[in-house]
Scaffold this motif. Structure first.
Motif, PDB file in Angstrom:
ATOM      1  N   MET A  86      43.203  -5.136 -43.709  1.00 25.30           N
ATOM      2  CA  MET A  86      42.242  -4.667 -43.739  1.00 25.30           C
ATOM      3  C   MET A  86      41.853  -3.427 -42.866  1.00 25.30           C
ATOM      4  O   MET A  86      40.969  -2.028 -42.637  1.00 25.30           O
ATOM      5  CB  MET A  86      40.667  -5.796 -43.674  1.00 25.30           C
ATOM      6  CG  MET A  86      40.456  -6.302 -45.053  1.00 25.30           C
ATOM      7  SD  MET A  86      39.654  -8.152 -44.640  1.00 25.30           S
ATOM      8  CE  MET A  86      38.945  -7.112 -42.805  1.00 25.30           C
ATOM      9  N   TYR A  87      42.695  -4.081 -42.228  1.00 27.95           N
ATOM     10  CA  TYR A  87      42.031  -3.628 -40.476  1.00 27.95           C
ATOM     11  C   TYR A  87      43.836  -2.058 -40.451  1.00 27.95           C
ATOM     12  O   TYR A  87      44.258  -2.356 -39.117  1.00 27.95           O
ATOM     13  CB  TYR A  87      42.315  -3.917 -39.117  1.00 27.95           C
ATOM     14  CG  TYR A  87      40.881  -4.890 -39.233  1.00 27.95           C
ATOM     15  CD1 TYR A  87      39.786  -3.863 -39.257  1.00 27.95           C
ATOM     16  CD2 TYR A  87      40.914  -5.994 -39.417  1.00 27.95           C
ATOM     17  CE1 TYR A  87      39.003  -4.848 -38.884  1.00 27.95           C
ATOM     18  CE2 TYR A  87      39.644  -7.006 -39.899  1.00 27.95           C
ATOM     19  CZ  TYR A  87      38.824  -6.380 -39.725  1.00 27.95           C
ATOM     20  OH  TYR A  87      37.447  -6.685 -39.531  1.00 27.95           O
ATOM     21  N   TRP A  88      44.838  -2.005 -41.013  1.00 27.70           N
ATOM     22  CA  TRP A  88      45.741  -0.817 -40.837  1.00 27.70           C
ATOM     23  C   TRP A  88      45.667   0.142 -40.736  1.00 27.70           C
ATOM     24  O   TRP A  88      46.512   0.478 -39.799  1.00 27.70           O
ATOM     25  CB  TRP A  88      46.590  -0.557 -42.447  1.00 27.70           C
ATOM     26  CG  TRP A  88      47.224  -0.130 -42.583  1.00 27.70           C
ATOM     27  CD1 TRP A  88      48.074   1.442 -42.941  1.00 27.70           C
ATOM     28  CD2 TRP A  88      49.326  -0.777 -41.641  1.00 27.70           C
ATOM     29  NE1 TRP A  88      49.175   1.506 -42.103  1.00 27.70           N
ATOM     30  CE2 TRP A  88      49.584   0.520 -42.180  1.00 27.70           C
ATOM     31  CE3 TRP A  88      49.446  -2.212 -41.448  1.00 27.70           C
ATOM     32  CZ2 TRP A  88      50.877   0.033 -41.816  1.00 27.70           C
ATOM     33  CZ3 TRP A  88      50.712  -2.055 -41.646  1.00 27.70           C
ATOM     34  CH2 TRP A  88      51.459  -1.404 -41.086  1.00 27.70           C
ATOM     35  N   ASP A  89      44.176   0.439 -40.985  1.00 20.45           N
ATOM     36  CA  ASP A  89      44.049   1.800 -40.851  1.00 20.45           C
ATOM     37  C   ASP A  89      43.357   2.257 -38.426  1.00 20.45           C
ATOM     38  O   ASP A  89      44.137   3.003 -37.791  1.00 20.45           O
ATOM     39  CB  ASP A  89      42.540   2.172 -41.047  1.00 20.45           C
ATOM     40  CG  ASP A  89      43.172   3.517 -42.227  1.00 20.45           C
ATOM     41  OD1 ASP A  89      44.659   3.624 -43.231  1.00 20.45           O
ATOM     42  OD2 ASP A  89      41.704   3.382 -43.257  1.00 20.45           O
ATOM     43  N   ASP A  90      43.388   0.923 -38.379  1.00 19.48           N
ATOM     44  CA  ASP A  90      42.765   1.279 -37.110  1.00 19.48           C
ATOM     45  C   ASP A  90      44.020   0.372 -36.350  1.00 19.48           C
ATOM     46  O   ASP A  90      44.004   0.396 -35.022  1.00 19.48           O
ATOM     47  CB  ASP A  90      41.603  -0.405 -36.927  1.00 19.48           C
ATOM     48  CG  ASP A  90      40.668  -0.349 -36.464  1.00 19.48           C
ATOM     49  OD1 ASP A  90      39.590   0.656 -36.964  1.00 19.48           O
ATOM     50  OD2 ASP A  90      40.089  -0.722 -37.923  1.00 19.48           O
ATOM     51  N   LEU A  91      45.160  -0.361 -37.403  1.00 22.36           N
ATOM     52  CA  LEU A  91      46.231  -1.391 -36.191  1.00 22.36           C
ATOM     53  C   LEU A  91      47.470  -0.282 -36.597  1.00 22.36           C
ATOM     54  O   LEU A  91      48.421   0.015 -35.407  1.00 22.36           O
ATOM     55  CB  LEU A  91      46.827  -2.340 -36.629  1.00 22.36           C
ATOM     56  CG  LEU A  91      45.390  -3.388 -36.084  1.00 22.36           C
ATOM     57  CD1 LEU A  91      45.284  -4.678 -36.636  1.00 22.36           C
ATOM     58  CD2 LEU A  91      45.784  -3.481 -34.418  1.00 22.36           C
ATOM     59  N   GLY A 163      39.010  -2.102 -30.859  1.00 23.45           N
ATOM     60  CA  GLY A 163      39.740  -0.571 -29.851  1.00 23.45           C
ATOM     61  C   GLY A 163      39.740  -1.805 -28.768  1.00 23.45           C
ATOM     62  O   GLY A 163      40.755  -1.873 -28.080  1.00 23.45           O
ATOM     63  N   SER A 164      39.100  -0.251 -27.923  1.00 27.90           N
ATOM     64  CA  SER A 164      39.816  -1.051 -26.295  1.00 27.90           C
ATOM     65  C   SER A 164      38.751  -3.113 -26.308  1.00 27.90           C
ATOM     66  O   SER A 164      38.908  -2.949 -24.809  1.00 27.90           O
ATOM     67  CB  SER A 164      38.791  -0.568 -25.284  1.00 27.90           C
ATOM     68  OG  SER A 164      37.815   0.381 -25.209  1.00 27.90           O
ATOM     69  N   ALA A 165      38.243  -2.942 -27.545  1.00 26.22           N
ATOM     70  CA  ALA A 165      37.943  -4.232 -26.277  1.00 26.22           C
ATOM     71  C   ALA A 165      38.290  -5.384 -26.202  1.00 26.22           C
ATOM     72  O   ALA A 165      37.192  -5.757 -25.224  1.00 26.22           O
ATOM     73  CB  ALA A 165      37.104  -4.974 -28.286  1.00 26.22           C
ATOM     74  N   GLN A 166      39.206  -5.293 -25.637  1.00 28.77           N
ATOM     75  CA  GLN A 166      40.007  -6.023 -24.905  1.00 28.77           C
ATOM     76  C   GLN A 166      40.359  -6.421 -23.778  1.00 28.77           C
ATOM     77  O   GLN A 166      40.622  -6.623 -22.494  1.00 28.77           O
ATOM     78  CB  GLN A 166      41.453  -7.053 -25.679  1.00 28.77           C
ATOM     79  CG  GLN A 166      41.851  -7.619 -26.637  1.00 28.77           C
ATOM     80  CD  GLN A 166      40.840  -8.939 -27.181  1.00 28.77           C
ATOM     81  OE1 GLN A 166      40.226  -9.595 -25.699  1.00 28.77           O
ATOM     82  NE2 GLN A 166      39.822  -8.733 -28.179  1.00 28.77           N
ATOM     83  N   ARG A 167      40.435  -4.781 -23.008  1.00 30.30           N
ATOM     84  CA  ARG A 167      40.876  -4.483 -22.216  1.00 30.30           C
ATOM     85  C   ARG A 167      38.625  -3.882 -21.441  1.00 30.30           C
ATOM     86  O   ARG A 167      39.109  -3.718 -19.799  1.00 30.30           O
ATOM     87  CB  ARG A 167      41.603  -3.991 -21.635  1.00 30.30           C
ATOM     88  CG  ARG A 167      41.481  -2.177 -22.797  1.00 30.30           C
ATOM     89  CD  ARG A 167      42.686  -1.366 -22.135  1.00 30.30           C
ATOM     90  NE  ARG A 167      42.123  -0.009 -22.184  1.00 30.30           N
ATOM     91  CZ  ARG A 167      42.528   0.170 -23.958  1.00 30.30           C
ATOM     92  NH1 ARG A 167      42.695  -1.056 -24.508  1.00 30.30           N
ATOM     93  NH2 ARG A 167      42.007   1.702 -23.781  1.00 30.30           N
ATOM     94  N   THR A 168      38.277  -3.748 -22.201  1.00 35.79           N
ATOM     95  CA  THR A 168      36.574  -3.382 -21.262  1.00 35.79           C
ATOM     96  C   THR A 168      35.779  -4.539 -21.693  1.00 35.79           C
ATOM     97  O   THR A 168      34.981  -4.067 -20.469  1.00 35.79           O
ATOM     98  CB  THR A 168      36.392  -1.947 -21.812  1.00 35.79           C
ATOM     99  OG1 THR A 168      36.095  -2.124 -23.713  1.00 35.79           O
ATOM    100  CG2 THR A 168      37.231  -0.974 -21.644  1.00 35.79           C
ATOM    101  N   TRP A 169      36.045  -5.073 -22.650  1.00 30.55           N
ATOM    102  CA  TRP A 169      34.828  -6.343 -22.196  1.00 30.55           C
ATOM    103  C   TRP A 169      35.913  -7.462 -22.480  1.00 30.55           C
ATOM    104  O   TRP A 169      36.575  -7.944 -22.495  1.00 30.55           O
ATOM    105  CB  TRP A 169      34.538  -5.680 -24.563  1.00 30.55           C
ATOM    106  CG  TRP A 169      33.785  -4.815 -24.033  1.00 30.55           C
ATOM    107  CD1 TRP A 169      33.954  -3.081 -24.355  1.00 30.55           C
ATOM    108  CD2 TRP A 169      31.776  -5.093 -24.431  1.00 30.55           C
ATOM    109  NE1 TRP A 169      32.943  -3.500 -24.800  1.00 30.55           N
ATOM    110  CE2 TRP A 169      31.381  -3.918 -24.432  1.00 30.55           C
ATOM    111  CE3 TRP A 169      31.456  -5.871 -24.095  1.00 30.55           C
ATOM    112  CZ2 TRP A 169      30.158  -3.608 -24.630  1.00 30.55           C
ATOM    113  CZ3 TRP A 169      29.810  -6.017 -24.638  1.00 30.55           C
ATOM    114  CH2 TRP A 169      29.164  -3.987 -24.758  1.00 30.55           C
ATOM    115  N   GLU A 170      34.475  -8.367 -22.001  1.00 28.08           N
ATOM    116  CA  GLU A 170      35.260  -9.631 -22.122  1.00 28.08           C
ATOM    117  C   GLU A 170      33.988 -11.087 -22.846  1.00 28.08           C
ATOM    118  O   GLU A 170      33.256 -10.403 -23.138  1.00 28.08           O
ATOM    119  CB  GLU A 170      34.821 -10.941 -20.834  1.00 28.08           C
ATOM    120  CG  GLU A 170      35.677  -9.870 -19.585  1.00 28.08           C
ATOM    121  CD  GLU A 170      35.691 -10.630 -18.283  1.00 28.08           C
ATOM    122  OE1 GLU A 170      36.148 -10.943 -17.554  1.00 28.08           O
ATOM    123  OE2 GLU A 170      33.724 -10.384 -18.222  1.00 28.08           O
TER     124      GLU A 170
END
Length: 193
Positions: A86-91, A163-170
């Motif tokens: 499912m997330y191959w295109d993202d990862l 995306g950047s969720a782990q470093r720009t969001w909590e």
């Protein structure tokens, strides 16, 4: 297991700073059976961590299965493989590890954090979470504070932060009076924790 059992339309939310969130309600097939098996068969660990000036028990039970480790239930391997597709295109790489958290009741929780150990601190990634058991709120807010977004994550739901969720969001799972047990199953790529 048929791939069609996993097919539930995603509700993607674009967040700021290149982060996004997918929610797929009822994604995990046979969540009752999986919850019962994991609650019964996983050798749960109560960790202790230094917080402020004391060492305290972590307010949930944990178990981590790193790359190549035998998983406690075949459904976890099937879910990991399907998430990779499912997330191959993202990862452009597979999910490899599985983390488990058992929230025994509403007094168990996890404080605001991002999965920033390893590459998650500097690179875009996807962390996918399957929720089993009691419905609990899942909170997200921009790193450094700001208005939080409250999601309700139920039995068998998939929530993916990308995306950047782990470093720009909590994110956090707060204490909830009278909540029943919940298991969070987290899927990550190598080098992210």
């Amino acid at each position: 297991m048929q791939d069609g059992l996993f097919e539930v339309a995603a509700q993607r939310r674009e967040l700021k700073d290149g982060a996004w969130l997918d929610v797929r309600t009822g994604w995990q097939p046979e969540p009752d059976e999986l919850f019962a098996a994991l609650a019964r068969d996983v050798p749960w660990v109560e960790e202790r961590r230094r917080m402020y000036d004391r060492t305290l028990p972590v307010p949930r039970l944990l178990r981590y299965y790193d790359t190549g480790a035998a998983l406690p239930h075949p459904a976890l391997g099937a879910a990991r493989d399907r998430l990779t597709e499912m997330y191959w295109d993202d990862l452009r790489e597979p999910f490899t590890s599985v983390g488990l958290c058992l929230y025994r009741d509403g007094s168990d929780s996890v404080a605001w954090h991002g999965d920033t150990i390893g590459r998650g601190a500097t690179h875009d990634t996807v962390v996918a979470i399957v929720s089993l058991g009691s419905t609990r709120p899942f909170l997200m807010r921009p790193r450094g504070g700001g208005a939080s977004t409250r999601l309700t994550v139920g039995h068998g739901d998939l929530l993916a932060m990308g995306g950047s969720a782990q470093r720009t969001w909590e994110h956090a799972v707060p204490k909830v009076p009278d909540a029943g047990p919940r298991i969070s199953v987290q899927f990550r790529v190598a080098g992210v924790r």
